[in-house]
Write a protein that holds these residues in place. Sequence first.
Motif, PDB file in Angstrom:
ATOM      1  N   LEU A 117       0.832  -1.199   0.000  1.00 54.22           N
ATOM      2  CA  LEU A 117       0.000   0.000   0.000  1.00 54.22           C
ATOM      3  C   LEU A 117       0.873   1.257   0.000  1.00 54.22           C
ATOM      4  O   LEU A 117       0.635   2.203  -0.751  1.00 54.22           O
ATOM      5  CB  LEU A 117      -0.904  -0.017   1.234  1.00 54.22           C
ATOM      6  CG  LEU A 117      -1.938   1.101   1.377  1.00 54.22           C
ATOM      7  CD1 LEU A 117      -2.939   1.051   0.229  1.00 54.22           C
ATOM      8  CD2 LEU A 117      -2.647   0.980   2.719  1.00 54.22           C
ATOM      9  N   SER A 118       1.900   1.266   0.850  1.00 54.00           N
ATOM     10  CA  SER A 118       2.790   2.422   0.964  1.00 54.00           C
ATOM     11  C   SER A 118       4.226   1.947   1.165  1.00 54.00           C
ATOM     12  O   SER A 118       4.479   0.762   1.405  1.00 54.00           O
ATOM     13  CB  SER A 118       2.379   3.299   2.147  1.00 54.00           C
ATOM     14  OG  SER A 118       2.474   2.564   3.356  1.00 54.00           O
ATOM     15  N   ALA A 119       5.167   2.891   1.105  1.00 54.48           N
ATOM     16  CA  ALA A 119       6.593   2.553   1.239  1.00 54.48           C
ATOM     17  C   ALA A 119       6.893   1.904   2.587  1.00 54.48           C
ATOM     18  O   ALA A 119       7.752   1.011   2.681  1.00 54.48           O
ATOM     19  CB  ALA A 119       7.435   3.816   1.065  1.00 54.48           C
ATOM     20  N   GLU A 120       6.186   2.326   3.625  1.00 56.73           N
ATOM     21  CA  GLU A 120       6.428   1.795   4.969  1.00 56.73           C
ATOM     22  C   GLU A 120       6.119   0.304   5.068  1.00 56.73           C
ATOM     23  O   GLU A 120       6.633  -0.380   5.957  1.00 56.73           O
ATOM     24  CB  GLU A 120       5.580   2.554   5.998  1.00 56.73           C
ATOM     25  CG  GLU A 120       5.979   4.008   6.212  1.00 56.73           C
ATOM     26  CD  GLU A 120       5.580   4.917   5.058  1.00 56.73           C
ATOM     27  OE1 GLU A 120       6.209   5.978   4.891  1.00 56.73           O
ATOM     28  OE2 GLU A 120       4.631   4.556   4.321  1.00 56.73           O
ATOM     29  N   GLU A 121       5.296  -0.195   4.164  1.00 61.35           N
ATOM     30  CA  GLU A 121       4.897  -1.603   4.226  1.00 61.35           C
ATOM     31  C   GLU A 121       5.831  -2.526   3.437  1.00 61.35           C
ATOM     32  O   GLU A 121       5.675  -3.740   3.482  1.00 61.35           O
ATOM     33  CB  GLU A 121       3.462  -1.760   3.715  1.00 61.35           C
ATOM     34  CG  GLU A 121       2.434  -1.124   4.627  1.00 61.35           C
ATOM     35  CD  GLU A 121       1.007  -1.409   4.182  1.00 61.35           C
ATOM     36  OE1 GLU A 121       0.824  -2.192   3.235  1.00 61.35           O
ATOM     37  OE2 GLU A 121       0.080  -0.847   4.785  1.00 61.35           O
TER      38      GLU A 121
ATOM     39  N   SER B   8       6.095   0.741  -7.108  1.00 56.31           N
ATOM     40  CA  SER B   8       5.750  -0.480  -6.377  1.00 56.31           C
ATOM     41  C   SER B   8       4.726  -0.293  -5.272  1.00 56.31           C
ATOM     42  O   SER B   8       4.213  -1.275  -4.735  1.00 56.31           O
ATOM     43  CB  SER B   8       7.013  -1.109  -5.772  1.00 56.31           C
ATOM     44  OG  SER B   8       7.966  -1.366  -6.772  1.00 56.31           O
ATOM     45  N   THR B   9       4.428   0.956  -4.890  1.00 51.67           N
ATOM     46  CA  THR B   9       3.451   1.184  -3.820  1.00 51.67           C
ATOM     47  C   THR B   9       2.172   1.771  -4.412  1.00 51.67           C
ATOM     48  O   THR B   9       2.211   2.707  -5.215  1.00 51.67           O
ATOM     49  CB  THR B   9       4.010   2.131  -2.742  1.00 51.67           C
ATOM     50  OG1 THR B   9       4.386   3.374  -3.334  1.00 51.67           O
ATOM     51  CG2 THR B   9       5.230   1.506  -2.079  1.00 51.67           C
ATOM     52  N   LEU B  10       1.056   1.216  -4.019  1.00 54.49           N
ATOM     53  CA  LEU B  10      -0.232   1.574  -4.608  1.00 54.49           C
ATOM     54  C   LEU B  10      -0.502   3.075  -4.583  1.00 54.49           C
ATOM     55  O   LEU B  10      -0.846   3.679  -5.600  1.00 54.49           O
ATOM     56  CB  LEU B  10      -1.357   0.841  -3.875  1.00 54.49           C
ATOM     57  CG  LEU B  10      -2.784   1.245  -4.259  1.00 54.49           C
ATOM     58  CD1 LEU B  10      -3.063   0.920  -5.723  1.00 54.49           C
ATOM     59  CD2 LEU B  10      -3.807   0.577  -3.354  1.00 54.49           C
TER      60      LEU B  10
ATOM     61  N   PRO C 261      -4.095   8.686 -15.463  1.00 47.19           N
ATOM     62  CA  PRO C 261      -2.651   8.702 -15.205  1.00 47.19           C
ATOM     63  C   PRO C 261      -2.087  10.052 -14.780  1.00 47.19           C
ATOM     64  O   PRO C 261      -0.951  10.134 -14.320  1.00 47.19           O
ATOM     65  CB  PRO C 261      -2.053   8.262 -16.549  1.00 47.19           C
ATOM     66  CG  PRO C 261      -3.147   7.500 -17.218  1.00 47.19           C
ATOM     67  CD  PRO C 261      -4.404   8.199 -16.812  1.00 47.19           C
ATOM     68  N   ASP C 262      -2.886  11.127 -14.912  1.00 44.18           N
ATOM     69  CA  ASP C 262      -2.422  12.436 -14.456  1.00 44.18           C
ATOM     70  C   ASP C 262      -2.421  12.538 -12.931  1.00 44.18           C
ATOM     71  O   ASP C 262      -1.823  13.458 -12.362  1.00 44.18           O
ATOM     72  CB  ASP C 262      -3.321  13.553 -15.025  1.00 44.18           C
ATOM     73  CG  ASP C 262      -3.156  13.703 -16.526  1.00 44.18           C
ATOM     74  OD1 ASP C 262      -2.071  13.352 -17.042  1.00 44.18           O
ATOM     75  OD2 ASP C 262      -4.105  14.157 -17.186  1.00 44.18           O
ATOM     76  N   LEU C 263      -3.103  11.602 -12.272  1.00 48.14           N
ATOM     77  CA  LEU C 263      -3.184  11.574 -10.814  1.00 48.14           C
ATOM     78  C   LEU C 263      -2.531  10.316 -10.268  1.00 48.14           C
ATOM     79  O   LEU C 263      -2.581   9.257 -10.897  1.00 48.14           O
ATOM     80  CB  LEU C 263      -4.645  11.597 -10.344  1.00 48.14           C
ATOM     81  CG  LEU C 263      -5.506  12.804 -10.707  1.00 48.14           C
ATOM     82  CD1 LEU C 263      -6.938  12.555 -10.224  1.00 48.14           C
ATOM     83  CD2 LEU C 263      -4.955  14.077 -10.092  1.00 48.14           C
ATOM     84  N   THR C 264      -1.948  10.426  -9.081  1.00 49.28           N
ATOM     85  CA  THR C 264      -1.561   9.214  -8.360  1.00 49.28           C
ATOM     86  C   THR C 264      -2.831   8.619  -7.761  1.00 49.28           C
ATOM     87  O   THR C 264      -3.874   9.292  -7.672  1.00 49.28           O
ATOM     88  CB  THR C 264      -0.571   9.516  -7.227  1.00 49.28           C
ATOM     89  OG1 THR C 264      -1.216  10.374  -6.276  1.00 49.28           O
ATOM     90  CG2 THR C 264       0.701  10.170  -7.760  1.00 49.28           C
ATOM     91  N   VAL C 265      -2.754   7.368  -7.321  1.00 50.77           N
ATOM     92  CA  VAL C 265      -3.909   6.757  -6.658  1.00 50.77           C
ATOM     93  C   VAL C 265      -4.277   7.571  -5.414  1.00 50.77           C
ATOM     94  O   VAL C 265      -5.447   7.821  -5.135  1.00 50.77           O
ATOM     95  CB  VAL C 265      -3.615   5.288  -6.282  1.00 50.77           C
ATOM     96  CG1 VAL C 265      -4.734   4.716  -5.413  1.00 50.77           C
ATOM     97  CG2 VAL C 265      -3.422   4.448  -7.536  1.00 50.77           C
ATOM     98  N   GLU C 266      -3.264   8.001  -4.690  1.00 49.60           N
ATOM     99  CA  GLU C 266      -3.476   8.803  -3.485  1.00 49.60           C
ATOM    100  C   GLU C 266      -4.253  10.081  -3.807  1.00 49.60           C
ATOM    101  O   GLU C 266      -5.216  10.433  -3.109  1.00 49.60           O
ATOM    102  CB  GLU C 266      -2.119   9.153  -2.875  1.00 49.60           C
ATOM    103  CG  GLU C 266      -2.166   9.798  -1.520  1.00 49.60           C
ATOM    104  CD  GLU C 266      -0.781   9.933  -0.920  1.00 49.60           C
ATOM    105  OE1 GLU C 266      -0.632   9.666   0.282  1.00 49.60           O
ATOM    106  OE2 GLU C 266       0.162  10.308  -1.664  1.00 49.60           O
TER     107      GLU C 266
ATOM    108  N   GLN D  65      -9.871   6.673   3.521  1.00 49.35           N
ATOM    109  CA  GLN D  65      -8.541   6.099   3.732  1.00 49.35           C
ATOM    110  C   GLN D  65      -8.511   4.683   3.170  1.00 49.35           C
ATOM    111  O   GLN D  65      -9.323   3.850   3.556  1.00 49.35           O
ATOM    112  CB  GLN D  65      -8.192   6.066   5.230  1.00 49.35           C
ATOM    113  CG  GLN D  65      -6.780   5.547   5.487  1.00 49.35           C
ATOM    114  CD  GLN D  65      -6.423   5.540   6.977  1.00 49.35           C
ATOM    115  OE1 GLN D  65      -7.267   5.807   7.829  1.00 49.35           O
ATOM    116  NE2 GLN D  65      -5.173   5.212   7.286  1.00 49.35           N
ATOM    117  N   VAL D  66      -7.576   4.452   2.253  1.00 49.12           N
ATOM    118  CA  VAL D  66      -7.357   3.093   1.757  1.00 49.12           C
ATOM    119  C   VAL D  66      -6.532   2.381   2.819  1.00 49.12           C
ATOM    120  O   VAL D  66      -5.404   2.782   3.088  1.00 49.12           O
ATOM    121  CB  VAL D  66      -6.612   3.093   0.405  1.00 49.12           C
ATOM    122  CG1 VAL D  66      -6.467   1.656  -0.111  1.00 49.12           C
ATOM    123  CG2 VAL D  66      -7.323   3.948  -0.624  1.00 49.12           C
ATOM    124  N   THR D  67      -7.092   1.361   3.433  1.00 49.94           N
ATOM    125  CA  THR D  67      -6.418   0.725   4.564  1.00 49.94           C
ATOM    126  C   THR D  67      -5.726  -0.589   4.239  1.00 49.94           C
ATOM    127  O   THR D  67      -4.828  -1.015   4.956  1.00 49.94           O
ATOM    128  CB  THR D  67      -7.403   0.484   5.723  1.00 49.94           C
ATOM    129  OG1 THR D  67      -8.503  -0.309   5.232  1.00 49.94           O
ATOM    130  CG2 THR D  67      -7.937   1.795   6.260  1.00 49.94           C
TER     131      THR D  67
END
Length: 281
Positions: free
Chosen positions: A200-204, A246-248, A257-262, A277-279
Amino acid sequence: MNISAAQVKDLREKTGAGMMDCKHALAENNGDIEAAIDWLRAKGLSKAAKKAGRVAAEGLVGVATGDKTAAVVEVNSETDFVARNDAFQGLVRAVAAVAVDKGGDAAAIAAATYPGKAHSVEAEVKELIATIGENMGFRRAAALKVSAGAVATYIHSAIADGLGKIGVLVALESTGNVDELLKLGRQIAMHVAATSPLALSAEEISAEVVERERAIFIEQAKESGKPAAVIEKMVEGRIRKFYEESTLLKQAFVINPDLTVEAAVKAAEATVGAPIQVTAL
């Protein structure tokens, strides 16, 4: 070291590299296929590094939903022909329904009572093996749940309702409109099926995975012949790009594609009517 044809074939399927390159990679790494994959990537010879984690098996993935929860299961068969059998498809649907109640715990699902029968899911699989005459098995499961919001599902390459080759779940925590959340969640799930983010994120992403990528990038950068200080900057730039790819949440959204998923999730809050919040995925 003697490298077998089966080892070469396996490596070719996982990387898309040429036969001789695969044989050389295995020889250089004492037959270790994971090390050979990294070697091919470092040399720029692997065409499909992400294939390494895929399971080479026929069968079906099934999804089922419950109250603020959903589950996905994988049931394998020997041939794709059996995957189109009505009895086999019924098995996958039933196992997915059980998975919703058992929270995705594979052992608990296998031991649970099969819907409408007096025996377990595991026993039903064995009974169907005897009926169809082909080996099959319940392989794995996953489930997501939210306290408020929705868990969206998506099946890629669907052959019937809720059944296909790739299944994705996306959990969205929000107090907003559930129908709009499910619509957004399905789009994100389609994105996940297309891009296969590692997390989901870099921390994961585990430190081990990052260090493995770093080692590959260092070897690639050394080929440039540039000074060590320049190589270090090149590697750090590639690590940043690795996180983006690599992170969603940092990936470019396939729907726009002009936007990130976030950013797409943030923009959708206006329609949903509440923060989102995408959990989990």
